[in-house]
Design a protein around this motif. Structure first.
Motif, mmCIF file in Angstrom:
data_model
loop_
_atom_site.group_PDB
_atom_site.id
_atom_site.type_symbol
_atom_site.label_atom_id
_atom_site.label_comp_id
_atom_site.label_asym_id
_atom_site.label_seq_id
_atom_site.Cartn_x
_atom_site.Cartn_y
_atom_site.Cartn_z
ATOM 1 N N VAL A 34 8.983 0.764 63.731
ATOM 2 C CA VAL A 34 8.737 1.026 62.382
ATOM 3 C C VAL A 34 9.481 -0.472 61.618
ATOM 4 C CG1 VAL A 34 10.416 2.324 60.466
ATOM 5 C CG2 VAL A 34 10.059 3.536 62.544
ATOM 6 N N GLU A 35 8.783 -0.602 60.480
ATOM 7 C CA GLU A 35 9.260 -1.791 59.926
ATOM 8 C C GLU A 35 9.734 -1.448 58.352
ATOM 9 O OE1 GLU A 35 5.893 -4.524 59.144
ATOM 10 O OE2 GLU A 35 6.962 -5.641 57.789
ATOM 11 N N GLY A 36 10.868 -1.989 57.980
ATOM 12 C CA GLY A 36 11.034 -1.685 56.356
ATOM 13 C C GLY A 36 12.396 -2.853 55.942
ATOM 14 N N ARG A 37 12.770 -2.540 54.805
ATOM 15 C CA ARG A 37 13.852 -3.355 54.457
ATOM 16 C C ARG A 37 15.040 -2.105 53.594
ATOM 17 N NH1 ARG A 37 10.813 -7.572 50.366
ATOM 18 N NH2 ARG A 37 10.081 -8.516 52.004
ATOM 19 N N ASN A 38 16.219 -2.514 53.762
ATOM 20 C CA ASN A 38 17.226 -1.696 53.378
ATOM 21 C C ASN A 38 17.223 -0.116 53.448
ATOM 22 O OD1 ASN A 38 18.155 -4.309 52.213
ATOM 23 N ND2 ASN A 38 16.904 -3.727 50.449
ATOM 24 N N PHE A 39 16.887 0.155 54.795
ATOM 25 C CA PHE A 39 16.788 1.744 54.935
ATOM 26 C C PHE A 39 17.995 1.951 56.070
ATOM 27 C CE2 PHE A 39 14.500 1.473 59.033
ATOM 28 C CZ PHE A 39 13.965 0.505 59.069
ATOM 29 N N ARG A 40 18.143 3.135 55.997
ATOM 30 C CA ARG A 40 18.941 3.704 57.051
ATOM 31 C C ARG A 40 18.304 4.646 58.184
ATOM 32 N NH1 ARG A 40 23.673 6.916 54.204
ATOM 33 N NH2 ARG A 40 24.489 6.774 56.448
ATOM 34 N N TRP A 41 18.824 4.610 59.233
ATOM 35 C CA TRP A 41 18.019 5.323 60.310
ATOM 36 C C TRP A 41 19.197 6.090 61.115
ATOM 37 C CZ3 TRP A 41 19.741 3.954 65.173
ATOM 38 C CH2 TRP A 41 20.485 2.621 65.139
ATOM 39 N N ALA A 42 18.950 7.166 61.689
ATOM 40 C CA ALA A 42 19.837 7.701 62.593
ATOM 41 C C ALA A 42 19.197 8.685 63.587
ATOM 42 C CB ALA A 42 20.618 8.707 61.741
ATOM 43 N N ILE A 43 19.506 9.089 64.723
ATOM 44 C CA ILE A 43 19.157 10.214 65.679
ATOM 45 C C ILE A 43 20.069 11.353 65.487
ATOM 46 C CG2 ILE A 43 18.446 10.500 67.927
ATOM 47 C CD1 ILE A 43 17.953 7.566 68.340
ATOM 48 N N PRO A 44 19.947 12.362 64.844
ATOM 49 C CA PRO A 44 20.863 13.367 64.363
ATOM 50 C C PRO A 44 21.320 14.052 65.934
ATOM 51 C CG PRO A 44 19.100 13.632 63.037
ATOM 52 C CD PRO A 44 18.601 12.383 63.905
ATOM 53 N N GLY A 45 22.423 14.216 65.950
ATOM 54 C CA GLY A 45 23.286 14.732 67.376
ATOM 55 C C GLY A 45 23.395 13.740 68.322
ATOM 56 N N ALA A 46 22.928 12.596 68.312
ATOM 57 C CA ALA A 46 23.009 11.505 69.275
ATOM 58 C C ALA A 46 23.923 10.424 68.979
ATOM 59 C CB ALA A 46 21.623 10.882 69.593
ATOM 60 N N ASP A 47 24.775 10.011 69.887
ATOM 61 C CA ASP A 47 25.637 9.040 69.753
ATOM 62 C C ASP A 47 25.498 7.770 70.171
ATOM 63 O OD1 ASP A 47 27.505 10.938 68.578
ATOM 64 O OD2 ASP A 47 28.164 11.568 70.145
ATOM 65 N N PRO A 48 25.759 6.757 69.809
ATOM 66 C CA PRO A 48 25.343 5.309 70.400
ATOM 67 C C PRO A 48 26.495 5.235 71.503
ATOM 68 C CG PRO A 48 26.504 4.808 68.180
ATOM 69 C CD PRO A 48 26.017 6.552 68.255
ATOM 70 N N VAL A 49 25.773 4.811 72.637
ATOM 71 C CA VAL A 49 26.716 4.737 73.952
ATOM 72 C C VAL A 49 26.987 3.144 74.141
ATOM 73 C CG1 VAL A 49 26.873 5.215 76.374
ATOM 74 C CG2 VAL A 49 25.735 6.855 74.720
#
Lengths: 124, 162
Positions: free
Chosen positions: B126-141
């Motif tokens: 994915v490419e972009g500017r000033n955007f937010r992203w998330a993986i719902p239900g997943a935590d960064p380890v």
């Protein structure tokens, strides 16, 4: 010397092509998946070496190798699987399907060249 | 797989935490491509800067994802290195392809370190500017930041609690 590189990543195909050219391969075909690879072979390509990725869309590397080994003229073709699949069961699966060698990504130039050299001497 | 199935949920969560993502990064970036990574403190995204995200998901022994984040300049440099070309001749297709393969290699090695049988998805970029992203239900380890030449590189492993 003729080879084919079957990998869905153009970047990986380019890296492998450069390494093969450095080893004296002067005719290198490329395919982005197993089906494209079979098409190249049907068009008369008869490479002495195939470098094959595992995870690809359309037809994966395991299916490609299985299909290739069903054709007698490719019995003596050397096939090396180059993939991120690292589990022992996967390696066994690839060897059972007809791969001669298995190399895990990421790999260094030295390791690839060493494996190619080994395959060359064992098949000459 | 059987051993993993017998582990309580909390221990399942620790599976990904035990993986040395730094070691995986070094083998992909440095040993294979000759790009030196210097660990650094995480930095906020620069406003207006274009970023690329390459990711793969892992399913099976655990539900996880691996993400590689780069600013466009770094992604172009990476692609130029992989394709053996000047940065000026590198187009969008090469940039996406190179980052997808990087995510595939990092994710593949993370998957390989997990017990049991897992599957790796095809990469997404994915490419972009000033955007937010998330993986719902997943935590960064694990969340690692690096300096590579003039740019930052970030790799994150996520794990989903079932």
């Amino acid at each position: 010397m003729r080879a084919i590189v079957v990998d869905d990543s153009k970047a990986m195909r380019t890296i492998l092509r450069r390494l093969l050219e450095g080893c004296g391969y002067d005719q290198i075909d490329e395919a982005a998946n197993g089906e494209e690879g079979l098409k190249v072979l049907r068009q008369g390509g008869r490479p002495g070496l195939m470098l094959v990725d595992w995870n690809m869309p359309v037809m994966n590397g395991l299916e490609f190798i299985t299909a290739v080994r069903e054709v007698p003229i490719f019995n003596s073709t050397v096939i090396m699987m180059i993939t991120t699949e690292t589990a022992v069961e996967r390696i066994e699966q690839a060897i059972a399907a007809g791969a001669d060698e298995y190399l895990m990504k990421p790999f260094s130039r030295e390791v690839l060249l060493e494996k190619l050299e080994m395959l060359k001497s064992s098949h000459s | 797989m059987l051993l993993h199935a017998l582990l309580p949920q909390r221990e399942k969560l620790m599976l990904l935490a035990a993986i040395d993502l730094h070691e995986v990064n070094e083998s992909v970036w440095t040993s294979m491509l000759g790009l030196e990574l210097v660990a650094c403190e995480p930095a906020p995204d620069l406003p207006g800067e274009t970023y690329l995200f390459g990711s793969v998901t892992i399913s099976g022994a655990c539900d996880a994802a691996v993400m590689v984040q780069l600013p466009l300049g770094m992604a172009r440099h990476l692609a130029a290195t992989m394709f053996g070309q000047d940065e000026e001749s590198i187009g969008e297709e090469e940039i996406f392809d190179a980052l997808g393969e990087m995510a595939n290699m990092v994710g593949g090695n993370v998957k390989g370190a997990l017990p049991g049988d897992s599957k790796l998805s095809l990469p997404t970029v994915v490419e972009g500017r000033n955007f937010r992203w998330a993986i719902p239900g997943a935590d960064p380890v694990t969340d690692l930041s690096y300096q590579c030449q003039a740019w930052t590189v970030r790799t994150v492993m996520f794990e989903r609690v079932v």
